[in-house]
Design a protein around this motif. Structure first.
Motif, PDB file in Angstrom:
ATOM      1  N   LEU A 136       0.824  -1.203   0.000  1.00 54.29           N
ATOM      2  CA  LEU A 136       0.000   0.000   0.000  1.00 54.29           C
ATOM      3  C   LEU A 136       0.862   1.258   0.000  1.00 54.29           C
ATOM      4  CD1 LEU A 136      -2.571  -1.106   2.727  1.00 54.29           C
ATOM      5  CD2 LEU A 136      -2.898  -1.127   0.260  1.00 54.29           C
ATOM      6  N   ASN A 195       1.733   5.055   1.102  1.00 50.78           N
ATOM      7  CA  ASN A 195       1.536   5.768   2.368  1.00 50.78           C
ATOM      8  C   ASN A 195       0.949   7.160   2.148  1.00 50.78           C
ATOM      9  OD1 ASN A 195       3.845   7.192   1.423  1.00 50.78           O
ATOM     10  ND2 ASN A 195       4.381   7.681   3.525  1.00 50.78           N
ATOM     11  N   PHE A 208      -7.815   4.360   7.807  1.00 51.94           N
ATOM     12  CA  PHE A 208      -7.907   3.269   6.841  1.00 51.94           C
ATOM     13  C   PHE A 208      -7.642   1.964   7.573  1.00 51.94           C
ATOM     14  CE2 PHE A 208      -6.313   7.050   4.720  1.00 51.94           C
ATOM     15  CZ  PHE A 208      -7.034   7.118   3.541  1.00 51.94           C
ATOM     16  N   GLY A 263      -6.409  -1.057   3.604  1.00 53.92           N
ATOM     17  CA  GLY A 263      -6.353   0.251   2.965  1.00 53.92           C
ATOM     18  C   GLY A 263      -7.707   0.862   2.717  1.00 53.92           C
ATOM     19  N   LEU A 284      -6.541   3.497   0.122  1.00 59.83           N
ATOM     20  CA  LEU A 284      -5.133   3.731  -0.203  1.00 59.83           C
ATOM     21  C   LEU A 284      -4.796   2.995  -1.495  1.00 59.83           C
ATOM     22  CD1 LEU A 284      -3.450   3.235   3.299  1.00 59.83           C
ATOM     23  CD2 LEU A 284      -3.806   5.391   2.087  1.00 59.83           C
ATOM     24  N   GLU A 339      -2.987   0.640  -3.998  1.00 56.32           N
ATOM     25  CA  GLU A 339      -2.203  -0.591  -3.891  1.00 56.32           C
ATOM     26  C   GLU A 339      -1.232  -0.627  -5.058  1.00 56.32           C
ATOM     27  OE1 GLU A 339      -2.727  -5.411  -3.422  1.00 56.32           O
ATOM     28  OE2 GLU A 339      -4.494  -4.140  -3.512  1.00 56.32           O
TER      29      GLU A 339
END
Length: 156
Positions: A96, A98, A125, A129, A140, A142
């Motif tokens: 994931l 950041n 999250f 994510g 988030l 991937e």
């Protein structure tokens, strides 16, 4: 007398101009290509080695900072990017970003809450994510990754 007659002077004038054009083209076109083409080149995606898969604990996101060179036109710069590696108990892996999807702030893993936290606008999250709360509009990102020979690689 017709004016279309090729005199020695006219032929020499034409020859010098043609030779000058040819020399200019032979030198100028490669030089122009050398100067202009890098601005239109797309960077090839790089696969970076993150580490051995057995170095990561299941259900415990690990922050990894990747450092690599990226060429942008004529400029080569060093880029640092942090990713979180999440290994599930079944052995599946997620990598994931950041970066929060709301305001591009850096998220961090909060062990007590078992969630990623974005301090800019209190976004949370989950381990996968997905948005738990706050203003982020989507999960988030991937990153593409692959396992090869027991090592984890991520594409940046």
């Amino acid at each position: 007398m017709a004016t279309s007659e090729w005199t020695r002077r006219r032929w020499l004038d034409w020859f010098v101009k043609a030779a000058a054009f040819l020399v200019t083209a032979l030198i100028g076109l490669p030089t122009l290509a050398f100067v202009v083409l890098p601005a239109f080149r797309r960077p090839r995606p790089q696969w970076l080695k993150v580490g051995r898969l057995d170095e990561f604990r299941p259900n415990e996101p690990t922050a990894i900072t990747l450092t690599f060179q990226r060429r942008d036109g004529w400029v080569i710069r060093t880029v640092r990017r942090t990713v979180y590696v999440v290994v599930k108990p079944d052995g599946s892996v997620k990598v994931l970003s950041n970066i929060c999807t709301h305001a591009n702030c850096a998220v961090r893993w909060e062990h007590q809450k078992r969630a990623f936290f974005c301090p800019c606008h209190d976004g949370y999250f989950d381990l996968n994510g997905k948005v738990i709360s706050g203003p982020p509009p989507r999960p988030l990102d991937e990153l593409p990754h692959r396992l090869q020979g027991g090592f984890l690689f991520v594409r940046v």
